[in-house]
Structures are given as structure tokens and as C-alpha cells.
Write an enzyme that holds these catalytic residues in place. Structure first.
Site, PDB file in Angstrom:
ATOM      1  N   HIS A  47       0.855  -1.184   0.000  1.00 23.39           N
ATOM      2  CA  HIS A  47       0.000   0.000   0.000  1.00 23.39           C
ATOM      3  C   HIS A  47       0.892   1.236   0.000  1.00 23.39           C
ATOM      4  O   HIS A  47       2.088   1.134   0.267  1.00 23.39           O
ATOM      5  CB  HIS A  47      -0.916   0.023   1.230  1.00 23.39           C
ATOM      6  CG  HIS A  47      -0.138   0.173   2.492  1.00 23.39           C
ATOM      7  ND1 HIS A  47       0.463  -0.893   3.131  1.00 23.39           N
ATOM      8  CD2 HIS A  47       0.182   1.277   3.229  1.00 23.39           C
ATOM      9  CE1 HIS A  47       1.112  -0.461   4.200  1.00 23.39           C
ATOM     10  NE2 HIS A  47       0.967   0.859   4.278  1.00 23.39           N
TER      11      HIS A  47
ATOM     12  N   HIS B 118       5.545   6.304  -0.944  1.00 23.71           N
ATOM     13  CA  HIS B 118       6.296   5.095  -1.274  1.00 23.71           C
ATOM     14  C   HIS B 118       5.484   3.855  -0.922  1.00 23.71           C
ATOM     15  O   HIS B 118       4.519   3.924  -0.160  1.00 23.71           O
ATOM     16  CB  HIS B 118       7.616   5.063  -0.500  1.00 23.71           C
ATOM     17  CG  HIS B 118       7.415   4.912   0.979  1.00 23.71           C
ATOM     18  ND1 HIS B 118       7.109   5.979   1.797  1.00 23.71           N
ATOM     19  CD2 HIS B 118       7.431   3.819   1.785  1.00 23.71           C
ATOM     20  CE1 HIS B 118       6.961   5.548   3.040  1.00 23.71           C
ATOM     21  NE2 HIS B 118       7.147   4.238   3.063  1.00 23.71           N
TER      22      HIS B 118
END
Length: 177
Positions: free
Chosen positions: A37, A120
Site C-alpha cells: 500500500h 512510497h
């Protein structure tokens, strides 16, 4: 007390591409593909009343879908690398969505996020990995090319209170558009 955070889910085709980057570092704990995620806002351990406030406050967000570009592999931690990540381009719609969530969470009394937002996807958590091994890993995977996906919703995740989180559970989904 639930441990909550908001994020973007990674589509399965992109997740499989990222999973192909696994391996080659001693001391790496590779994240399960289904737990990939992109975190937008870590909320933390909160009580049920605060969780209800978070749930309803996030529903106020009105944003359009946007493209997320994962553009490079990198590590976090400098001289003591602690994670391997796929960094996302900090495009304006992504940064604005995160900033709006930050403002709304502060408004309802959630403490500010102390870390600068660096979009990220964490691929691995590192324990005692040498900087040389991490540099070798990153240079061997210099062929990493951009992966893109359309963010059509963001979600409220819960995680168990443990090192490294996961498994993550989608508690609520908020459509974009």
C-alpha cells in the site's frame, strides 16, 4: 484501540511486478504482496470515539481520481538501512490528498504527523542489512521501470499493533471522483 492509517491500495498487476523485486538481501523481511500500500496518513492507536470521528471526517474529502507513478527503487535509513521501497512521484494530486487528510486529522484532534510525506510502497523491512548489500541490491535492479496506476479511491486501514503491521484490513473506502 484500533491502529489506523489511510492509504492507497496497490493494484494486483503492479503488486506482482513489485513482488518480482524480492530477494537478494540477508536480513530482509519481505512484505506480503497483499499488504502493499501507499500510506497517506498514519493516525495511530486511537479509541473508538476518535475512530468514528476519523471515519466520518474522511468522508468529507472530494477529490478526482489521479495517476500514481512508482518511479524508482530506494532505501530508507541512510547509513543504517531499514527499508527497501518503491518511491512514488510526489505529483500534485497525491500531495494535495495527503495534505487535506493531514489538515482534517489535526482539526479533529489527531496529533500532527512528525515525518515529512514521502510517498512510497514498502517492499521489505531490514534488520542488520549492510549498506553494501543494499547498494548491491539497488544497483542490480537498476532496470526498474515506472509503474503507473489510477487511484480511484483511498481507504482507511487498520493494523494489528506489532512490528511491521500487517495484515492490514480495509475498514472503509472513500471513492475519488
Amino acid at each position: 484501540m484500533p491502529r489506523l492509517f489511510t492509504g492507497l491500495e496497490i493494484p494486483s498487476d503492479v503488486a506482482l511486478d513489485l513482488a518480482n523485486m524480492r530477494g537478494g538481501i540477508s536480513g530482509a523481511r519481505w512484505i506480503d504482496v497483499e499488504n502493499y500500500h501507499l500510506t497517506l496518513r498514519f493516525i495511530g492507536d486511537i479509541d473508538a470515539a476518535a475512530a468514528r470521528d476519523v471515519f466520518t471526517t474522511l468522508a468529507q474529502i472530494r477529490r478526482r481520481p489521479f495517476t500514481v507513478t512508482l518511479e524508482t527503487l530506494d532505501s530508507f535509513g541512510g547509513g543504517r538501512p531499514r527499508a527497501i521501497v518503491a518511491k512514488a512521484k510526489p505529483a500534485q494530486p497525491l500531495v494535495e490528498l495527503q495534505a487535506e487528510q493531514e489538515r482534517l486529522m489535526r482539526r479533529i484532534g489527531i496529533p500532527p504527523e512528525p515525518r515529512k510525506f514521502t510517498p512510497h510502497v514498502t517492499l521489505a523491512r531490514l534488520r542488520d542489512a549492510s549498506t553494501t548489500a543494499v547498494a548491491a541490491y539497488l544497483s542490480a535492479r537498476g532496470f526498474f521501470f515506472s509503474r503507473r496506476f489510477e487511484a480511484t479511491r483511498f481507504v482507511l486501514f487498520s493494523a494489528r499493533a506489532s512490528t511491521g503491521g500487517g495484515p492490514y484490513v480495509v475498514e472503509a473506502a472513500y471513492p475519488l471522483g
